[in-house]
Design a protein around this motif. Structure first.
Motif, PDB file in Angstrom:
ATOM      1  N   THR A   1       0.850  -1.216  -0.048  1.00 12.98           N
ATOM      2  CA  THR A   1       0.042   0.015   0.014  1.00 12.98           C
ATOM      3  C   THR A   1       1.015   1.085   0.160  1.00 12.98           C
ATOM      4  OG1 THR A   1      -1.669  -1.171   1.175  1.00 12.98           O
ATOM      5  CG2 THR A   1      -1.827   1.296   1.293  1.00 12.98           C
ATOM      6  N   GLU A   2       0.639   2.103  -0.930  1.00 10.79           N
ATOM      7  CA  GLU A   2       1.327   3.506  -0.997  1.00 10.79           C
ATOM      8  C   GLU A   2       0.723   4.734  -0.964  1.00 10.79           C
ATOM      9  OE1 GLU A   2       3.879   2.988  -4.635  1.00 10.79           O
ATOM     10  OE2 GLU A   2       4.797   1.253  -3.987  1.00 10.79           O
ATOM     11  N   GLU A   3       1.034   5.461  -0.173  1.00 15.63           N
ATOM     12  CA  GLU A   3       0.478   6.910  -0.384  1.00 15.63           C
ATOM     13  C   GLU A   3       1.165   7.830  -1.135  1.00 15.63           C
ATOM     14  OE1 GLU A   3      -0.055   8.460   3.563  1.00 15.63           O
ATOM     15  OE2 GLU A   3      -1.073   7.065   4.431  1.00 15.63           O
ATOM     16  N   TYR A   4       0.137   8.717  -1.752  1.00 14.33           N
ATOM     17  CA  TYR A   4       0.931   9.708  -2.788  1.00 14.33           C
ATOM     18  C   TYR A   4      -0.206  11.035  -2.757  1.00 14.33           C
ATOM     19  CZ  TYR A   4      -2.707   8.488  -6.228  1.00 14.33           C
ATOM     20  OH  TYR A   4      -3.975   8.053  -6.839  1.00 14.33           O
ATOM     21  N   THR A   5       0.375  11.999  -3.019  1.00 15.41           N
ATOM     22  CA  THR A   5      -0.408  13.195  -2.975  1.00 15.41           C
ATOM     23  C   THR A   5      -0.609  13.702  -4.439  1.00 15.41           C
ATOM     24  OG1 THR A   5       0.890  14.280  -1.051  1.00 15.41           O
ATOM     25  CG2 THR A   5      -0.514  15.521  -2.394  1.00 15.41           C
ATOM     26  N   ASP A   6      -1.818  13.865  -4.983  1.00 10.11           N
ATOM     27  CA  ASP A   6      -2.450  14.229  -6.222  1.00 10.11           C
ATOM     28  C   ASP A   6      -2.123  15.508  -6.513  1.00 10.11           C
ATOM     29  OD1 ASP A   6      -4.594  15.500  -5.190  1.00 10.11           O
ATOM     30  OD2 ASP A   6      -6.184  13.945  -5.895  1.00 10.11           O
ATOM     31  N   LYS A   7      -2.515  15.951  -7.766  1.00  7.71           N
ATOM     32  CA  LYS A   7      -2.275  17.301  -8.481  1.00  7.71           C
ATOM     33  C   LYS A   7      -3.204  18.218  -7.597  1.00  7.71           C
ATOM     34  CE  LYS A   7      -5.553  16.709 -11.821  1.00  7.71           C
ATOM     35  NZ  LYS A   7      -5.926  16.781 -13.568  1.00  7.71           N
ATOM     36  N   ASP A   8      -4.304  17.688  -6.941  1.00  9.63           N
ATOM     37  CA  ASP A   8      -5.092  18.667  -6.245  1.00  9.63           C
ATOM     38  C   ASP A   8      -4.593  18.528  -4.397  1.00  9.63           C
ATOM     39  OD1 ASP A   8      -6.593  19.330  -8.336  1.00  9.63           O
ATOM     40  OD2 ASP A   8      -7.972  17.546  -7.948  1.00  9.63           O
ATOM     41  N   ASN A   9      -3.667  18.075  -4.412  1.00  8.51           N
ATOM     42  CA  ASN A   9      -2.959  18.066  -3.064  1.00  8.51           C
ATOM     43  C   ASN A   9      -3.644  17.327  -2.082  1.00  8.51           C
ATOM     44  OD1 ASN A   9      -0.547  18.756  -1.607  1.00  8.51           O
ATOM     45  ND2 ASN A   9      -1.599  20.665  -0.847  1.00  8.51           N
ATOM     46  N   ILE A  10      -4.401  16.280  -2.492  1.00  7.42           N
ATOM     47  CA  ILE A  10      -5.031  15.276  -1.843  1.00  7.42           C
ATOM     48  C   ILE A  10      -4.306  14.111  -1.572  1.00  7.42           C
ATOM     49  CG2 ILE A  10      -7.227  14.039  -1.625  1.00  7.42           C
ATOM     50  CD1 ILE A  10      -8.785  15.985  -3.360  1.00  7.42           C
ATOM     51  N   VAL A  11      -4.359  13.637  -0.220  1.00  7.52           N
ATOM     52  CA  VAL A  11      -3.337  12.338   0.044  1.00  7.52           C
ATOM     53  C   VAL A  11      -4.249  11.314  -0.577  1.00  7.52           C
ATOM     54  CG1 VAL A  11      -2.288  11.014   1.794  1.00  7.52           C
ATOM     55  CG2 VAL A  11      -1.878  13.408   1.875  1.00  7.52           C
ATOM     56  N   ARG A  12      -3.797  10.165  -1.244  1.00 10.22           N
ATOM     57  CA  ARG A  12      -4.513   9.205  -1.570  1.00 10.22           C
ATOM     58  C   ARG A  12      -3.645   7.982  -1.395  1.00 10.22           C
ATOM     59  NH1 ARG A  12      -9.094  10.491  -4.366  1.00 10.22           N
ATOM     60  NH2 ARG A  12      -9.179  12.769  -5.420  1.00 10.22           N
ATOM     61  N   LYS A  13      -4.342   6.765  -1.504  1.00  9.89           N
ATOM     62  CA  LYS A  13      -3.532   5.359  -1.233  1.00  9.89           C
ATOM     63  C   LYS A  13      -3.894   4.531  -2.435  1.00  9.89           C
ATOM     64  CE  LYS A  13      -3.773   5.124   3.759  1.00  9.89           C
ATOM     65  NZ  LYS A  13      -4.047   4.073   4.980  1.00  9.89           N
ATOM     66  N   THR A  14      -2.916   3.759  -2.802  1.00  3.34           N
ATOM     67  CA  THR A  14      -2.963   2.762  -4.005  1.00  3.34           C
ATOM     68  C   THR A  14      -2.529   1.453  -3.322  1.00  3.34           C
ATOM     69  OG1 THR A  14      -2.716   2.471  -6.338  1.00  3.34           O
ATOM     70  CG2 THR A  14      -0.778   3.461  -4.947  1.00  3.34           C
ATOM     71  N   VAL A  15      -3.111   0.534  -3.969  1.00  2.76           N
ATOM     72  CA  VAL A  15      -2.684  -0.964  -3.524  1.00  2.76           C
ATOM     73  C   VAL A  15      -2.060  -1.760  -4.715  1.00  2.76           C
ATOM     74  CG1 VAL A  15      -3.266  -3.410  -2.820  1.00  2.76           C
ATOM     75  CG2 VAL A  15      -4.338  -1.243  -1.718  1.00  2.76           C
ATOM     76  N   LYS A  16      -0.718  -2.205  -4.711  1.00  3.18           N
ATOM     77  CA  LYS A  16      -0.121  -2.557  -5.708  1.00  3.18           C
ATOM     78  C   LYS A  16       0.234  -4.216  -5.172  1.00  3.18           C
ATOM     79  CE  LYS A  16       2.123   1.257  -7.667  1.00  3.18           C
ATOM     80  NZ  LYS A  16       3.252   1.908  -8.328  1.00  3.18           N
ATOM     81  N   ILE A  17       0.637  -5.041  -6.256  1.00  3.70           N
ATOM     82  CA  ILE A  17       1.250  -6.435  -6.114  1.00  3.70           C
ATOM     83  C   ILE A  17       2.577  -6.166  -6.325  1.00  3.70           C
ATOM     84  CG2 ILE A  17       1.083  -8.854  -6.424  1.00  3.70           C
ATOM     85  CD1 ILE A  17      -1.395  -7.595  -4.745  1.00  3.70           C
ATOM     86  N   ARG A  18       3.647  -6.384  -5.436  1.00  5.68           N
ATOM     87  CA  ARG A  18       5.058  -6.196  -5.799  1.00  5.68           C
ATOM     88  C   ARG A  18       5.278  -7.807  -6.209  1.00  5.68           C
ATOM     89  NH1 ARG A  18       9.367  -2.959  -3.260  1.00  5.68           N
ATOM     90  NH2 ARG A  18       7.980  -1.270  -4.107  1.00  5.68           N
ATOM     91  N   GLY A  19       5.470  -8.174  -7.502  1.00 13.02           N
ATOM     92  CA  GLY A  19       5.629  -9.452  -7.711  1.00 13.02           C
ATOM     93  C   GLY A  19       7.236  -9.890  -7.209  1.00 13.02           C
ATOM     94  N   THR A  20       7.199 -11.287  -6.846  1.00 10.47           N
ATOM     95  CA  THR A  20       8.508 -11.749  -6.707  1.00 10.47           C
ATOM     96  C   THR A  20       8.702 -13.053  -7.422  1.00 10.47           C
ATOM     97  OG1 THR A  20       7.251 -13.446  -4.850  1.00 10.47           O
ATOM     98  CG2 THR A  20       8.496 -11.267  -4.143  1.00 10.47           C
TER      99      THR A  20
END
Length: 156
Positions: free
Chosen positions: A83-102
C-alpha cells in the motif's frame, strides 16, 4: 507474532506492460491483470465478477515481462501486497494498492489468438506453465494390515 503477506494471482493482462528505467539503473515494469469468478446470485442468475490488480515487477522480472508479456496474455504472479500513499495534483493524499511480484510464470497465449501461429512466442518451455504444486510431506500410506502374515491375502 510474525505475519504472512503472500498473493497468488492467475489472470490476463489488460494492457501492454509499462517499463521505466530509474537513474540508479534499476528497471520497473507495471501492468494490470484481471481475475474473474462466476457464481449464481440469490435469484439464480449467473454473475461474473472481475477484479483488477496492479502488478509491479523489478529488475530481472521486469526485463522478462517487457520482452514476453502483451495485452491479453495469461500470467501467473506470486508477490506481496504493498500500500502506497501519494499526493495528487489537487494536493489530496491518496492510497493505492499494488502487488510487488516476486515470481512470475507465463501461461499459454493471448486470449483472442490462442492456438494460432501469431500468438506463439519464442519463450522458453519452462515459462509456459506454472510449476506443479508440491506438498511438504508425502501422502500417508494406507495400511490395512490385520496382523496376519498371509501375503497372498489381498485387501479386496
Amino acid at each position: 507474532m510474525a505475519g504472512v503477506n503472500k498473493v497468488i494471482l492467475l489472470g490476463r493482462l489488460g494492457s501492454d506492460p509499462e517499463v521505466r528505467s530509474l537513474p540508479s539503473g534499476s528497471k520497473v515494469t507495471t501492468f494490470s491483470i484481471a481475475t474473474s469468478e462466476a457464481y449464481n446470485n440469490k435469484d439464480g442468475q449467473r454473475v461474473e465478477q472481475t477484479e483488477w490488480h496492479r502488478i509491479e515487477l523489478w529488475d530481472n522480472l521486469a526485463n522478462i515481462a517487457e520482452q514476453y508479456l502483451h495485452k491479453g496474455d495469461s500470467v501467473y504472479v506470486e508477490g506481496k501486497i504493498r500500500t502506497e500513499e501519494y499526493t495528487d495534483k489537487d494536493n489530496i493524499v491518496r492510497k493505492t494498492v499494488k502487488i510487488r511480484g516476486t515470481s512470475m510464470t507465463l501461461v499459454g497465449g493471448r486470449a483472442s489468438n490462442e492456438g494460432s501461429a501469431e500468438s506463439g512466442s519464442a519463450m522458453p518451455a519452462q515459462q509456459q506453465r506454472p510449476a506443479p504444486v508440491r506438498t511438504a510431506a508425502p501422502a500417508p500410506e494406507f495400511n490395512n494390515n490385520t496382523g496376519s502374515d498371509d501375503s497372498d491375502d489381498l485387501p479386496f
